[in-house]
Design a protein around this motif. Sequence first.
Motif, short mmCIF file in Angstrom:
data_model
loop_
_atom_site.label_atom_id
_atom_site.label_comp_id
_atom_site.label_asym_id
_atom_site.label_seq_id
_atom_site.Cartn_x
_atom_site.Cartn_y
_atom_site.Cartn_z
N THR A 94 10.65 -37.01 67.94
CA THR A 94 10.12 -35.92 68.12
C THR A 94 9.67 -35.21 68.92
OG1 THR A 94 8.79 -37.26 67.58
CG2 THR A 94 9.98 -36.64 65.78
N SER A 95 9.27 -33.91 69.43
CA SER A 95 8.91 -34.14 71.03
C SER A 95 7.79 -33.17 70.26
CB SER A 95 9.64 -33.19 71.28
OG SER A 95 10.41 -31.45 70.61
N THR A 96 6.73 -33.20 71.21
CA THR A 96 5.93 -32.11 70.94
C THR A 96 5.16 -30.68 72.56
OG1 THR A 96 4.01 -34.05 72.27
CG2 THR A 96 4.37 -33.76 69.72
N ALA A 97 4.98 -29.96 71.65
CA ALA A 97 5.62 -28.87 72.76
C ALA A 97 3.37 -28.58 73.57
CB ALA A 97 4.65 -27.87 72.14
N SER A 98 3.48 -29.04 75.39
CA SER A 98 2.94 -29.02 75.72
C SER A 98 1.95 -27.99 75.79
CB SER A 98 3.36 -28.93 76.87
OG SER A 98 2.26 -29.33 77.57
N ALA A 99 0.57 -28.56 75.60
CA ALA A 99 -1.20 -27.58 75.58
C ALA A 99 -0.86 -26.53 77.03
CB ALA A 99 -2.11 -28.16 75.26
N VAL A 100 -0.29 -26.41 77.59
CA VAL A 100 0.05 -26.33 79.33
C VAL A 100 1.11 -25.46 79.16
CG1 VAL A 100 -0.42 -26.36 81.90
CG2 VAL A 100 -1.25 -28.10 80.11
N ALA A 101 0.74 -23.61 79.51
CA ALA A 101 2.06 -23.21 79.79
C ALA A 101 1.45 -22.41 80.27
CB ALA A 101 1.14 -22.18 78.27
N THR A 134 -1.76 -34.32 84.03
CA THR A 134 -2.69 -34.04 82.99
C THR A 134 -3.52 -34.58 81.99
OG1 THR A 134 -1.66 -32.52 81.74
CG2 THR A 134 -2.79 -31.57 83.38
N ASN A 135 -4.64 -34.34 81.34
CA ASN A 135 -4.04 -35.22 79.90
C ASN A 135 -3.66 -34.71 79.36
OD1 ASN A 135 -5.62 -32.43 79.35
ND2 ASN A 135 -7.32 -34.47 78.22
N ALA A 136 -3.13 -33.31 79.13
CA ALA A 136 -2.20 -33.13 77.78
C ALA A 136 -0.77 -33.44 78.18
CB ALA A 136 -2.31 -31.48 78.46
N ASP A 137 -0.24 -34.19 78.43
CA ASP A 137 1.39 -34.10 78.87
C ASP A 137 1.44 -35.25 79.36
OD1 ASP A 137 2.19 -31.72 77.88
OD2 ASP A 137 1.73 -30.56 79.94
N ALA A 138 2.06 -36.47 78.87
CA ALA A 138 2.96 -37.82 79.39
C ALA A 138 3.23 -38.05 80.37
CB ALA A 138 3.27 -38.83 78.10
N GLU A 139 3.94 -36.95 80.71
CA GLU A 139 4.13 -37.29 82.24
C GLU A 139 4.05 -35.65 83.07
OE1 GLU A 139 7.66 -39.17 83.41
OE2 GLU A 139 6.73 -39.95 81.17
N PRO A 140 3.90 -36.10 84.06
CA PRO A 140 3.60 -35.25 84.81
C PRO A 140 4.36 -33.94 85.15
CG PRO A 140 3.52 -36.92 86.61
CD PRO A 140 4.53 -37.12 85.16
N LYS A 141 3.87 -32.43 85.50
CA LYS A 141 4.31 -31.57 86.01
C LYS A 141 4.65 -30.98 86.98
CE LYS A 141 5.85 -27.87 83.14
NZ LYS A 141 7.15 -28.08 82.98
N ILE A 142 6.09 -30.82 87.81
CA ILE A 142 6.77 -30.74 89.16
C ILE A 142 7.18 -29.59 89.18
CG2 ILE A 142 8.66 -31.04 90.37
CD1 ILE A 142 6.82 -33.72 89.53
N LEU A 143 6.07 -28.63 89.56
CA LEU A 143 6.13 -27.36 90.64
C LEU A 143 6.45 -26.96 91.46
CD1 LEU A 143 2.26 -26.37 89.81
CD2 LEU A 143 4.16 -26.17 88.22
N ASN A 144 7.18 -25.47 92.51
CA ASN A 144 8.08 -26.25 93.48
C ASN A 144 7.40 -24.59 94.36
OD1 ASN A 144 9.55 -24.68 92.77
ND2 ASN A 144 10.76 -26.36 91.88
N PHE A 145 7.62 -24.28 95.61
CA PHE A 145 7.44 -23.11 95.97
C PHE A 145 8.24 -23.42 97.60
CE2 PHE A 145 3.76 -25.78 97.78
CZ PHE A 145 3.88 -24.88 98.90
N LYS A 146 8.49 -22.09 97.49
CA LYS A 146 9.66 -22.40 98.66
C LYS A 146 9.66 -21.44 99.63
CE LYS A 146 13.86 -20.65 96.45
NZ LYS A 146 15.10 -20.76 96.15
N GLY A 147 10.41 -20.96 101.08
CA GLY A 147 10.29 -20.58 102.12
C GLY A 147 10.92 -20.42 102.51
#
Length: 133
Positions: free
Chosen positions: A30-37, A117-130
């Motif tokens: 089962t997966s739960t949707a993240s509270a972080v959009a 965050t406290n909302a997700d078990a795994e950290p979110k990876i954000l990226n930026f480039k240029g």
Amino acid sequence: MKKLCVTLFSAFALMSFTVKPMAGNPIVKTSTASAVAWKSEAISLGDIPQGKPKEVEFSFTNTGKSDVIITNVKASCGCTTTDYTKTPVKPGETAFVKATFNAANKGAFSKTLTVTTNADAEPKILNFKGTVI
């Protein structure tokens, strides 16, 4: 020494076994949707001038039923500093994670931010480039 080798061998041997679900007893995931959009998880900055720090901002909305707290933000290198919302983000509110990239060296770049965050078990990876010109 012989006892240590036997213990290590036994440990590795036990780790090599895998559990396979039986046909009549499937494993249900089962997966739960993240509270972080996140508004965006990747941002392309295009060409940026050399020698001028460049700020990039990621934002998210708390779509859950409880407060979201950013507990850590880590940049992929020392050339990037971070800032983020330090207060709890209530349901329906938005928050930010900012990165300031030191555009000292010319050429293409790709950087990541690891957001915990406290909302997700795994950290979110954000990226930026240029490209620094």
